[in-house]
Every structure is written in C-alpha cells, then in structure tokens.
Design a protein around this motif. Structure first.
Motif, PDB file in Angstrom:
ATOM      1  N   ALA A  47       0.821  -1.210   0.000  1.00  0.00           N
ATOM      2  CA  ALA A  47       0.000   0.000   0.000  1.00  0.00           C
ATOM      3  C   ALA A  47       0.851   1.254   0.000  1.00  0.00           C
ATOM      4  O   ALA A  47       0.534   2.233  -0.664  1.00  0.00           O
ATOM      5  CB  ALA A  47      -0.912  -0.002   1.226  1.00  0.00           C
TER       6      ALA A  47
ATOM      7  N   ALA B  96       1.160   2.000  -6.591  1.00  0.00           N
ATOM      8  CA  ALA B  96      -0.104   2.369  -7.177  1.00  0.00           C
ATOM      9  C   ALA B  96      -0.331   1.375  -8.301  1.00  0.00           C
ATOM     10  O   ALA B  96       0.586   0.725  -8.732  1.00  0.00           O
ATOM     11  CB  ALA B  96      -0.064   3.794  -7.703  1.00  0.00           C
TER      12      ALA B  96
ATOM     13  N   LEU C 176      -1.091   8.320  -1.009  1.00  0.00           N
ATOM     14  CA  LEU C 176      -0.513   7.033  -0.640  1.00  0.00           C
ATOM     15  C   LEU C 176      -0.794   6.702   0.822  1.00  0.00           C
ATOM     16  O   LEU C 176      -1.044   5.543   1.176  1.00  0.00           O
ATOM     17  CB  LEU C 176       0.994   7.041  -0.890  1.00  0.00           C
ATOM     18  CG  LEU C 176       1.455   6.726  -2.314  1.00  0.00           C
ATOM     19  CD1 LEU C 176       2.969   6.779  -2.389  1.00  0.00           C
ATOM     20  CD2 LEU C 176       0.958   5.382  -2.782  1.00  0.00           C
TER      21      LEU C 176
ATOM     22  N   LYS D 239      -4.134   5.410   1.066  1.00  0.00           N
ATOM     23  CA  LYS D 239      -4.146   4.026   0.602  1.00  0.00           C
ATOM     24  C   LYS D 239      -3.615   3.075   1.671  1.00  0.00           C
ATOM     25  O   LYS D 239      -4.116   1.961   1.843  1.00  0.00           O
ATOM     26  CB  LYS D 239      -3.305   3.911  -0.671  1.00  0.00           C
ATOM     27  CG  LYS D 239      -3.412   2.556  -1.339  1.00  0.00           C
ATOM     28  CD  LYS D 239      -2.664   2.534  -2.645  1.00  0.00           C
ATOM     29  CE  LYS D 239      -2.786   1.161  -3.295  1.00  0.00           C
ATOM     30  NZ  LYS D 239      -2.042   1.082  -4.569  1.00  0.00           N
TER      31      LYS D 239
ATOM     32  N   LEU E  27      -6.459   2.380   3.998  1.00  0.00           N
ATOM     33  CA  LEU E  27      -7.441   1.456   3.421  1.00  0.00           C
ATOM     34  C   LEU E  27      -6.940   0.020   3.448  1.00  0.00           C
ATOM     35  O   LEU E  27      -7.694  -0.910   3.763  1.00  0.00           O
ATOM     36  CB  LEU E  27      -7.758   1.883   1.984  1.00  0.00           C
ATOM     37  CG  LEU E  27      -8.606   3.157   1.836  1.00  0.00           C
ATOM     38  CD1 LEU E  27      -8.686   3.567   0.376  1.00  0.00           C
ATOM     39  CD2 LEU E  27     -10.006   2.939   2.408  1.00  0.00           C
ATOM     40  N   VAL E  28      -5.668  -0.164   3.110  1.00  0.00           N
ATOM     41  CA  VAL E  28      -5.138  -1.526   3.117  1.00  0.00           C
ATOM     42  C   VAL E  28      -5.027  -2.053   4.541  1.00  0.00           C
ATOM     43  O   VAL E  28      -5.208  -3.253   4.782  1.00  0.00           O
ATOM     44  CB  VAL E  28      -3.777  -1.577   2.394  1.00  0.00           C
ATOM     45  CG1 VAL E  28      -3.132  -2.942   2.558  1.00  0.00           C
ATOM     46  CG2 VAL E  28      -3.977  -1.289   0.921  1.00  0.00           C
TER      47      VAL E  28
ATOM     48  N   LEU F 229     -10.364   1.140  -2.546  1.00  0.00           N
ATOM     49  CA  LEU F 229      -8.915   1.111  -2.759  1.00  0.00           C
ATOM     50  C   LEU F 229      -8.575   1.272  -4.231  1.00  0.00           C
ATOM     51  O   LEU F 229      -7.649   2.002  -4.599  1.00  0.00           O
ATOM     52  CB  LEU F 229      -8.356  -0.204  -2.219  1.00  0.00           C
ATOM     53  CG  LEU F 229      -6.844  -0.393  -2.264  1.00  0.00           C
ATOM     54  CD1 LEU F 229      -6.152   0.637  -1.388  1.00  0.00           C
ATOM     55  CD2 LEU F 229      -6.482  -1.802  -1.821  1.00  0.00           C
TER      56      LEU F 229
ATOM     57  N   VAL G  62      -8.997   4.938  -5.205  1.00  0.00           N
ATOM     58  CA  VAL G  62      -7.860   5.763  -4.789  1.00  0.00           C
ATOM     59  C   VAL G  62      -6.667   5.521  -5.699  1.00  0.00           C
ATOM     60  O   VAL G  62      -5.946   6.453  -6.077  1.00  0.00           O
ATOM     61  CB  VAL G  62      -7.504   5.466  -3.316  1.00  0.00           C
ATOM     62  CG1 VAL G  62      -6.207   6.174  -2.919  1.00  0.00           C
ATOM     63  CG2 VAL G  62      -8.631   5.897  -2.402  1.00  0.00           C
ATOM     64  N   THR G  63      -6.449   4.276  -6.074  1.00  0.00           N
ATOM     65  CA  THR G  63      -5.343   3.948  -6.966  1.00  0.00           C
ATOM     66  C   THR G  63      -5.513   4.618  -8.320  1.00  0.00           C
ATOM     67  O   THR G  63      -4.543   5.102  -8.915  1.00  0.00           O
ATOM     68  CB  THR G  63      -5.238   2.424  -7.136  1.00  0.00           C
ATOM     69  OG1 THR G  63      -5.025   1.825  -5.862  1.00  0.00           O
ATOM     70  CG2 THR G  63      -4.095   2.048  -8.055  1.00  0.00           C
TER      71      THR G  63
END
Length: 678
Positions: free
Chosen positions: A32, A36, A410, A413, A416-417, A534, A537-538
């Motif tokens: 994460a 990306a 990031l 992210k 989220l992960v 996720l 966001v990526t």
C-alpha cells in the motif's frame, strides 16, 4: 478472501499462526505504501521559461521558450502569446530546441511589439500520456492592464475530464475482474468453469474493459484538447490520436481484448464441456477417465499459457504508454509495472470471483477457498516487491510522502489496506473453520439445487414454508398437458415467479445451513467493499503528479543550488532599524550559471506591497577563489523592481550574494545568501 497465508495443519495452527500473519501485515502495508496500480514516474512539469513569469523586460523578446522536466508532445498551437488586447503576437510555428537532457520548446514573436503585459498560454502531452497546461504573464517596459484572463480550468479537466476518469476506472476494474476471475477458475476452482454466475462475472469484466477502452479512445481528442464533447465527432482529431503513443496503446488493447474473448469462449465452452465429460467418464471406467483427464490437463496448460500471455499483453498497454515508459530505468520499470498490474488483478479479481461463488454457488469446495488463500498470499508478495521499486521512482524521498498530494494519497491508501488486512484476519479465521467443521447442509438439498428439482419434497426457506412443493406440483400439472395445451399467460407468469422464489429459497437454505460459510461470505463482502474504494484511490493516484516531480518543481522556486538552465530565486528579509525599515528582497539570477546572467530584484514590505527603496546594491564574492566582491548596480524599472543584465560570473563554485538595502539617508543594512553556481 484477501491475501492470506496458507492455513497450517490443525495440530500446529496456534504455534505457527503469528509468523505468517505478521508477514502478511508487513507485505500488505508495504504494497500500500509503495505502490499504485499503474504509475511509476512523473507527469511533465514546466521547469523554466524565458521570459519568466511576472518578469518585466526592457525590450520585447524575439521569442518565448519553455523548459520541461521530461519529454512532451507539442504542436504549432501549443504555445500562444497574446498582447493586452488578446491578439496573438506569436508566429504560430513551434521551435524544437531540445538538446540532450534539456527539454525546451519555443515560438517566435512578431517584431516591434509595444510596451505592455503579455500572456503566454501553453499545453502539451507528457510522455506518460497525461495532458498538462499552464499560463503566465510577462511585461515589456512596464506592466499594463490586459483584457486576457488566465484560464482557470486545466487541460484534461471539466466534464470531459470527469468522463475520461470514469472510463479509466472502469477499464482498471474490468481488467481486474476479467483476469482475476479467469485466474480463480484455473488456479483455484476448475469446476467453476461450468458455473453460470462465474461465467457472467468474467464476461461482464470483459465487456466493461472493452467499453471503457472504446470510450477512452473517442474521448482522447477532447480530453487532451478543447475539453468539449462535440470534438468526439472530429475525425481529424481521432486520426491524430491514433498516431500518438496513447492512441496506439488503446487500439492494441482492443485487439488483445479480441484474443481475450476467444480465451473466455474456450474456458467456459470447450474446457467446461471436457470437465463435465471427464466427470461423467469416471463412472464408465478407469481407462476412459484417465484419457479424459489427460485431455483436460493439456487444455488447462494451453489456457494457462495463452491466458497469461494475453493478460500480460493487456497490462503492457498501460505500462508501455503511461508512467512506466518514461523516466529512469524504463527497461526495468515496464516489466515491473506489468507484474504489478497482474498481481493486483489476480488478488482483487479473484476476491470478486470468490464472493460471487460463496453467494451464488454455496457448495463451493473448501479446498478452492484454501487455494485462493495461497494465490492471494503470493500476489501480495509480488505487490510488495514491485511496489517498493515503484515508490522509489515516484516519491524520491520520505518528505514527499507528507509534503505532496501524491504522498498524502498514498497514506490514505495505507489506511485502506490496513482496514483490508484487518478484515482479512477475520476471513482467515473463517477459512480455518472451513477446514475443520463439516458442512451441515443436507445432501438432498445440495442435490436439489444442482438438479433444480425438489429436495425431499420440501424446501423451507425465506420464501416461505411449502411454497416450493406446491409450486413444483403446479408446474408439473401445467407442463404435463403438452405443448398444445392452452396456458393463461398470467398463470404462466405467476408460475415463473413461484419457480424463481422456490429456487431462491433453496439457494438460501443451502447458504444458511453452514454458518461457517455465512461468516466467510460476510467477511469477504466487507473486503470487496474496501477493495472497490482502494481501486478508486489507486486510479486517482495515476492522475496525480508524483512526489518526485512535485518536489523538483517546488525546489526550483526556493533552493539555493543552481541547476543548469534554471534561474536562482531567493528571498532575503531585511531590517534597517529605522522607520518602515522592515521588508524582504526577492532576487532572481537567470540562468544561474557561469557566464552572463540577468539579475532581477523586487522589494516588498511585510504586507507584500512593493517598496521603492532609495538605494539597493548587489555584489558577488567567491571566497574559495578569492574573487570579488564584484559590484552590480541594478537599474530601476518600476517602483520596487530593479534589473541588471550582463552580470558575469567567471567560475563555478559557491558564491556569496550581498545585497545592500538603504531605506533612508541613515538607515542601511546588508543581507547575504550563499548559492552554488554550476
């Protein structure tokens, strides 16, 4: 299931649970933090211009030049220069002035331009296929009023930009479901090739990525140009798009998706039939069964090789046209980017396939769930390794993680992960229970769901009591009358609804019969929800200027170290001690290298307003070589602005700049700054 380490044997489960889980957490968080889905380098950024933004020059320049951080594509109308009335004063001919690592373009100006403020508007397509644009002003003689307003909308924005962004997200999501669903069938649950829900899932993934790619192709011209939907019908613009790297990539993706359609047809057609024949041959004798198994294994091998090649080819259409294809170490970055995309698709797409299977095919074998656990764990390892390398190219420093928009995304992210991993631990618990607790679903119910008939005469579920038994009898009576019998359409529709309710009740009864599977299904659903966010966001990350470029662009405005062909810009606060004696001097030395330079000075009070100082002087000293001080007396151009041309710096090294500021007849001070001249 998310990326979960394979379950240990029951006897050693407690003793060995900590290490695999710790490895999973570290790997997922690294993936994460450092990854990306697609980007691996930076968008192009304007690093310098001549004249500079806000500069006031004594005479009109012969041309305007722009320098960029990486290669860009520009056309004759990419640089436009307008006078105070909004009339273009450039010749419209683009000049390619690139040399080595220096990326510079320019356009010539008409001669005899009068004094006033001029506006420069530019737009280009960076090597990673993203459009960039900007505008600035400079003045000849003295600033003036201008009728030209700087554009507030960047190229690639507006409704067209939103539509293009949605198409990009849909393309990533469709690719993920297509590849991940097919991989789930081949690697984890081959019986799933004949299951209708999984077939629908993979086909919808193919349709989504194909439709999104077509949308991106037709939107590409307005996305990089006018920003108007009407330009979708501009055939000349579409032809120009096809000649670009991005256009060729989209066309290649469509061709590869044609090959992917053939792969899907074989997987859910010929292969599914052979599996059913092989299962049937098992009752006809060992010899026939062995022969069918060999045929099926050969087809699986061919599908595996062919599917991997096609999936890698589709992933390469992103890697070869976007971020990985430019910047440093492109020969390494592109295959790494392909591996990264395939790992994402295998993990998240397989998660979607598992969710569908748990919901629509409740009798999915436990071994299939455990196989996906192993596949997902390997995917996360690949994500972590490729993500670390990608992060090094994207961020460049730890400070970029908090000081740039890309770094902050990031961090989102990462959060989220972290949530995804927490839910994965719950799924891991349910997976271990699946390996220990036998199914409580009655065998006759499972057989009934597969055959579509009644289960022991009843199928009590959410649809209510004996509805299915009665419906089954009604259907039998109605259909036994033969094809010539007259059936009331309303009665037929009612029977169809009752039949659907019966099937749904049976399906729910099977799902609810095993609480372990119900718990696993709910945890996987939660994982899938986080995975959707996720992926969004990526997708945003792929359109955000990475930290390495953002810091480089910010550094050119405040760093004291000179970069070849870039101006030195410093701010020096002063305090003479008298009335109105506080303020700051902004100094710009262009191009900030050995030889002739142009010096600009601006004086501002604490409120940022120009200050017309009685006197200001500058000197340059190179202590290491005992050169200087070399005095410079700048000329006053406007209130609060002085300039001097032809400032000669004979040697490279660390020069000290002394600025003498006088605010009254008796109040004076000297401020200084060391800068490195390359």
């Amino acid at each position: 299931m998310t990326a979960i380490a394979p379950a240990p044997s029951p006897a050693r489960a407690r003793a060995t649970a900590v290490l695999p889980r710790l490895a999973l957490v570290l790997a997922a968080l690294l993936a994460a933090l450092f990854a990306a889905a697609a980007p691996a380098t930076a968008h192009a950024a304007l690093t310098a211009s001549d004249p500079k933004d806000g500069a006031v020059v004594a005479t009109a320049p012969a041309q305007v030049t722009l320098s960029f951080s990486e290669q860009v594509a520009m056309g004759d109308d990419s640089i436009r220069v307008m006078d105070p009335q909004g009339k273009r004063v450039d010749t419209g001919e683009l000049r390619d002035m690139c040399s080595g690592s220096t990326i510079r373009y320019g356009t010539a100006l008409h001669s005899g331009l009068p004094d006033g403020t001029y506006t420069v508007a530019w737009q280009a397509i960076s090597a990673d296929s993203h459009p960039v644009s900007g505008a600035f002003t400079f003045s000849v003689g003295a600033p003036s009023a201008t009728a030209v307003s700087l554009p507030t909308q960047q190229v690639g924005g507006g409704p067209v930009g939103i539509a293009y962004g949605i198409a990009r997200y849909a393309a990533y999501a469709g690719f993920t479901v297509l590849v991940g669903g097919a991989a789930f069938v081949l690697l984890c649950w081959r019986r799933g090739s004949s299951e209708r829900p999984l077939q629908k899932l993979v086909m919808r993934g193919w349709v989504t990525v194909t439709a999104a790619t077509l949308a991106m192709l037709v939107l590409r011209n307005p996305y990089t140009g006018s920003g108007k939907f009407a330009d979708v019908f501009d055939l000349n613009g579409l032809r120009a798009v096809l000649e670009t790297k991005a256009g060729a990539s989209l066309v290649s993706r469509l061709l590869l998706l044609g090959a992917a359609a053939l792969f899907v047809a074989v997987l859910f057609g010929a292969y599914a039939r052979r599996r059913q024949e092989a299962d049937g041959a098992g009752t006809d004798g060992a010899e026939a069964s062995a022969e069918q198994a060999r045929d099926t294994s050969d087809l699986v091998f061919g599908l595996g090789i062919g599917g991997t090649v096609v999936a890698a080819g589709i992933a390469a259409t992103w890697a070869l046209a976007e971020h990985a294809s430019t910047g440093i170490q492109t020969a390494v970055a592109m295959p790494v980017d392909i591996l990264h995309l395939l790992a994402v698709a295998t993990w998240l797409g397989g998660l979607a396939a598992l969710l569908v299977a748990l919901h629509k095919v409740p009798d999915i074998e436990r071994e299939a769930v455990r196989r996906f656990s192993k596949v997902a764990f390997v995917s996360v390892v690949v994500l972590a390794v490729t993500g670390v390398y990608q992060s090094w190219r994207q961020l460049g420093s730890w400070s970029a993680l908090t000081d740039t928009s890309y770094g902050r995304l990031l961090l989102i992210k990462v959060g989220l992960v972290a949530v995804l991993v927490a839910v994965a631990f719950l799924s891991r618990t349910w997976t271990a229970r699946l390996a220990q607790v036998p199914s409580e679903a009655p065998a006759e119910v499972l057989a009934a769901v597969k055959a579509g008939g009644p289960a022991g005469g009843t199928a009590r579920g959410a649809a209510g009591g004996d509805v299915s038994r009665e419906t089954g009898a009604d259907v039998s009576r109605e259909t036994s009358a033969g094809p010539d019998a007259s059936i009331d359409p309303r009665r037929a529709a009612q029977l169809a609804r009752q039949h659907a309710a019966r099937d749904k009740a049976r399906e729910k009864q099977v799902r609810d019969a095993d609480p372990e599977r119900g718990g696993l299904r709910r945890s996987v659903l939660a994982e899938a929800g986080v995975a959707v966010v996720l992926l969004a966001v990526t997708t945003v990350l792929t359109s955000t200027e990475p930290g390495r470029t953002a810091e480089q662009e910010a550094g050119r405005n405040q760093a004291s170290t000179a970069v070849p062909n870039r101006a030195i810009k410093i701010t020096l606060p002063y305090d003479t001690g008298g009335q109105n004696g506080k303020g700051s001097v902004r100094l710009e030395l262009d191009p900030g290298r050995v030889g002739a330079n142009t010096l600009h000075l601006w004086a501002d009070d604490p409120g940022g307003k120009p200050v017309d100082l009685p006197e200001i002087k500058v000197s340059f000293t190179l202590p290491a070589k005992e050169i200087g001080p070399l005095p410079v007396l700048p000329d006053r151009l406007t209130p609060g602005h002085w300039s001097a041309s032809g400032v000669q710096l004979p040697l490279a090294g660390e020069w000290r700049i002394d600025v003498i500021v006088r605010t009254s007849d008796i109040d004076q001070t000297t401020v200084q700054k060391n800068v490195k001249i390359g």
